[in-house]
Design a protein around this motif. Sequence first.
Motif, short mmCIF file in Angstrom:
data_model
loop_
_atom_site.label_atom_id
_atom_site.label_comp_id
_atom_site.label_asym_id
_atom_site.label_seq_id
_atom_site.Cartn_x
_atom_site.Cartn_y
_atom_site.Cartn_z
N ALA A 1 0.85 -1.18 0.00
CA ALA A 1 0.00 0.00 0.00
C ALA A 1 0.89 1.24 0.00
N ASN B 1 0.90 5.70 -0.92
CA ASN B 1 0.13 6.89 -1.28
C ASN B 1 0.58 7.40 -2.64
N ARG C 1 -1.43 -1.01 -3.99
CA ARG C 1 -2.73 -0.48 -3.61
C ARG C 1 -2.53 1.00 -3.30
N GLU D 1 -3.56 4.44 -1.79
CA GLU D 1 -4.42 4.97 -0.74
C GLU D 1 -3.67 6.10 -0.04
N HIS E 1 -4.40 6.32 5.58
CA HIS E 1 -5.34 5.21 5.56
C HIS E 1 -4.73 3.88 5.12
N THR E 2 -3.46 3.88 4.70
CA THR E 2 -2.84 2.64 4.22
C THR E 2 -2.71 1.59 5.30
N ASN F 1 -10.46 11.88 0.85
CA ASN F 1 -9.66 11.65 2.05
C ASN F 1 -8.51 12.64 2.20
#
Length: 291
Positions: free
Chosen positions: A93, A95, A121, A123, A127-128, A192
């Motif tokens: 994950a 950003n 992923r 994010e 929030h990861t 977010n």
Amino acid sequence: MNPVHLQTLLAIVEEGSFEVAAAVLGVSPSAVSQRIKALEKETGRVLVRRTNPATATEAGEVLVQAARRMALLQAETNSRLRGRLERVPLSVAVNADSLATWFRPVLADVAGFRSATLRLRIEDEAHTLALLRRGDVLGAITREAAPVSGCDSMPLGMMRYRAVATPELRDAHTRDDGVDWANMPALRFGPNDALQDSDLEGRLDDAVRRHRAISQIPSSEGFLEATRVGLGWSLAPELQVDRLIASGELVLLDATVVQVPLYWQRWRLESDLLERLTASVAAAAAALPAL
């Protein structure tokens, strides 16, 4: 605990349904259902929410994380024993701002691993950690220093953000007392994205912030381009905007620097590939200012 049952649980969570998981595993849907019932009987817990898509319960997420760890170790073992390219999935994950800037050398490093595939992923860094906690990924770029249970945490450095705009946009929204933050069009990455709001604390009250003209651009490259062409002002990474400031295409709106600490959290697992991935992330993060 039956590894086949864990593999089946993982397939259901990844594919979102019993039927698709059955197709992926090459068995009948009834066989998939029987395996999950046997696993639930063994654990004494409901592990899968029979919804659309199917999701893991809190107890199921614990076993999904275990299943992912087993899959990684099995793939590495197969690669060593068979002497062939067993593709090992490395789920991470990250950003969007990191991926667009300092994280890119990691892609080149993983290309050299030969026996690995990378599954990213995207994010927000705030929030990861939820993806790591659920077991969806084995490593994550996050703001949180405290390690998730079963994980190690390593400091990476600071992402520095500056408020920037085109000279024309700044001049059109500058008053005698400075920048007209309330009326200057602004950019936001996504729902977010709270960085801009935190940057405006003390300048505008909440009621005014909610009624500004804001364009949402959920792409790091698109966000930068929207800033460059004057769609709005933005709080953008220094690593991206330094060259545009140097060329005069963008200007700083004030001297404030918003600093976001970044950490690498990863499973506490003996894995050669995970160690190599961690070393690659640490090397790439050398482009960031120290914490």
